[in-house]
Scaffold this motif. Structure first.
Motif, PDB file in Angstrom:
ATOM      1  N   TRP A   1      -4.983  -1.318   1.910  1.00 53.31           N
ATOM      2  CA  TRP A   1      -5.343  -1.229   0.485  1.00 53.31           C
ATOM      3  C   TRP A   1      -5.436   0.223   0.066  1.00 53.31           C
ATOM      4  O   TRP A   1      -5.898   1.078   0.826  1.00 53.31           O
ATOM      5  CB  TRP A   1      -6.688  -1.930   0.263  1.00 53.31           C
TER       6      TRP A   1
ATOM      7  N   SER B   1     -12.942  -6.484  -0.948  1.00 53.94           N
ATOM      8  CA  SER B   1     -11.717  -6.697  -0.189  1.00 53.94           C
ATOM      9  C   SER B   1     -11.958  -6.808   1.312  1.00 53.94           C
ATOM     10  O   SER B   1     -11.188  -7.432   2.016  1.00 53.94           O
ATOM     11  CB  SER B   1     -10.729  -5.561  -0.442  1.00 53.94           C
ATOM     12  N   SER B   2     -13.010  -6.180   1.796  1.00 52.17           N
ATOM     13  CA  SER B   2     -13.252  -6.187   3.239  1.00 52.17           C
ATOM     14  C   SER B   2     -14.029  -7.407   3.714  1.00 52.17           C
ATOM     15  O   SER B   2     -14.234  -7.573   4.908  1.00 52.17           O
ATOM     16  CB  SER B   2     -13.987  -4.900   3.649  1.00 52.17           C
TER      17      SER B   2
ATOM     18  N   GLN C   1     -14.592  -2.429  -5.149  1.00 54.38           N
ATOM     19  CA  GLN C   1     -13.395  -3.202  -4.820  1.00 54.38           C
ATOM     20  C   GLN C   1     -13.162  -3.216  -3.315  1.00 54.38           C
ATOM     21  O   GLN C   1     -12.790  -4.239  -2.738  1.00 54.38           O
ATOM     22  CB  GLN C   1     -12.172  -2.653  -5.538  1.00 54.38           C
TER      23      GLN C   1
ATOM     24  N   THR D   1       0.833  -1.204   0.000  1.00 54.63           N
ATOM     25  CA  THR D   1       0.000   0.000   0.000  1.00 54.63           C
ATOM     26  C   THR D   1       0.865   1.251   0.000  1.00 54.63           C
ATOM     27  O   THR D   1       0.592   2.210  -0.724  1.00 54.63           O
ATOM     28  CB  THR D   1      -0.948  -0.010   1.212  1.00 54.63           C
TER      29      THR D   1
END
Length: 83
Positions: free
Chosen positions: A50, A81-82, A77, A12
């Motif tokens: 992220w 992702s979570s 997204q 990140t």
């Protein structure tokens, strides 16, 4: 409770750094996703894992805007992702 720290993954960090170095004359923008970790001493640390760089939709120097399509894609997204 106040946030007392920040931890960011190497990937990140590199994503943010690359985006920041992509221009020298304009502001950059993006979205960060992560969690809050509450510690035993009562403090809280943000855990960022992220990043979604956004490109500017307006080139005027006093504006930093993104288009709705980019924001919607990044939000989708982030939701995936979570999970």
């Amino acid at each position: 409770m106040a946030l007392t720290g920040l931890k960011i993954s190497e990937e990140t960090y590199l994503t943010c750094l690359t985006h920041a170095l992509s221009t020298e004359t304009e502001e950059i923008m993006g979205l960060l996703l992560g969690d809050i970790e509450y510690l035993e001493d009562g403090s809280a640390v943000a855990m960022v894992w992220w990043a979604a760089p956004q490109t500017r939709s307006d080139r005027r120097k006093d504006r930093v805007e993104t288009n709705p399509e980019q924001l919607a894609a990044a939000t989708a997204q982030a939701e995936i992702s979570s999970l």
